[in-house]
Design a protein around this motif. Sequence first.
Motif, PDB file in Angstrom:
ATOM      1  N   MET A   1      47.413  36.205   7.574  1.00 16.65           N
ATOM      2  CA  MET A   1      46.500  35.135   7.891  1.00 16.65           C
ATOM      3  C   MET A   1      45.116  35.541   7.418  1.00 16.65           C
ATOM      4  O   MET A   1      44.709  36.673   7.580  1.00 16.65           O
ATOM      5  CB  MET A   1      46.500  34.877   9.393  1.00 16.65           C
ATOM      6  N   THR A   2      44.412  34.588   6.857  1.00 18.48           N
ATOM      7  CA  THR A   2      43.054  34.790   6.386  1.00 18.48           C
ATOM      8  C   THR A   2      42.141  33.797   7.084  1.00 18.48           C
ATOM      9  O   THR A   2      42.489  32.630   7.226  1.00 18.48           O
ATOM     10  CB  THR A   2      42.972  34.556   4.863  1.00 18.48           C
ATOM     11  N   PRO A  10      39.146  26.171  -0.531  1.00 16.45           N
ATOM     12  CA  PRO A  10      40.551  26.547  -0.544  1.00 16.45           C
ATOM     13  C   PRO A  10      40.957  27.035  -1.929  1.00 16.45           C
ATOM     14  O   PRO A  10      40.441  26.567  -2.933  1.00 16.45           O
ATOM     15  CB  PRO A  10      41.273  25.251  -0.178  1.00 16.45           C
ATOM     16  N   THR A  11      41.842  27.999  -1.958  1.00 17.32           N
ATOM     17  CA  THR A  11      42.250  28.565  -3.238  1.00 17.32           C
ATOM     18  C   THR A  11      43.540  27.957  -3.767  1.00 17.32           C
ATOM     19  O   THR A  11      43.733  27.898  -4.959  1.00 17.32           O
ATOM     20  CB  THR A  11      42.432  30.088  -3.108  1.00 17.32           C
ATOM     21  N   GLY A  40      51.419  27.837   1.375  1.00 20.98           N
ATOM     22  CA  GLY A  40      51.551  28.036   2.809  1.00 20.98           C
ATOM     23  C   GLY A  40      50.952  26.883   3.573  1.00 20.98           C
ATOM     24  O   GLY A  40      51.303  25.725   3.343  1.00 20.98           O
ATOM     25  N   ALA A  41      49.997  27.182   4.454  1.00 16.51           N
ATOM     26  CA  ALA A  41      49.364  26.129   5.255  1.00 16.51           C
ATOM     27  C   ALA A  41      48.019  26.611   5.768  1.00 16.51           C
ATOM     28  O   ALA A  41      47.770  27.810   5.876  1.00 16.51           O
ATOM     29  CB  ALA A  41      50.257  25.738   6.420  1.00 16.51           C
ATOM     30  N   ASP A  42      47.164  25.657   6.081  1.00 10.06           N
ATOM     31  CA  ASP A  42      45.859  25.925   6.660  1.00 10.06           C
ATOM     32  C   ASP A  42      45.777  25.193   7.995  1.00 10.06           C
ATOM     33  O   ASP A  42      46.342  24.112   8.150  1.00 10.06           O
ATOM     34  CB  ASP A  42      44.731  25.420   5.745  1.00 10.06           C
ATOM     35  N   GLY A  52      35.363  26.278   9.583  1.00  7.70           N
ATOM     36  CA  GLY A  52      36.315  26.859   8.649  1.00  7.70           C
ATOM     37  C   GLY A  52      37.748  26.644   9.119  1.00  7.70           C
ATOM     38  O   GLY A  52      38.022  25.761   9.931  1.00  7.70           O
ATOM     39  N   TYR A  53      38.653  27.479   8.625  1.00  5.35           N
ATOM     40  CA  TYR A  53      40.064  27.311   8.968  1.00  5.35           C
ATOM     41  C   TYR A  53      40.797  28.623   8.817  1.00  5.35           C
ATOM     42  O   TYR A  53      40.283  29.583   8.255  1.00  5.35           O
ATOM     43  CB  TYR A  53      40.710  26.224   8.107  1.00  5.35           C
TER      44      TYR A  53
END
Length: 71
Positions: A1-2, A10-11, A40-42, A52-53
């Motif tokens: 997780m970041t 977002p990348t 993945g997911a945010d 942020g997220y």
Amino acid sequence: MTVVPGGGAPTVPTPGDKWHKSSYSANGGNCVEAREHTGGADVRDTQNRAAGYLEFTGGEWAALVNAVRGL
């Protein structure tokens, strides 16, 4: 997780990846939003989007969803 701070770009998601409110969130204001994408997911706080997220890889997201479902 970041953790991606507010204003972070977002990348992996593309412009078509849309945030949606969790179906488990009640209307009491304590809600989260998620967006799934190929990487993945945010997840973010609906009331504090500018903060942020959290960014999850596909494996991390699958593990979280399976844990919540009790699998």
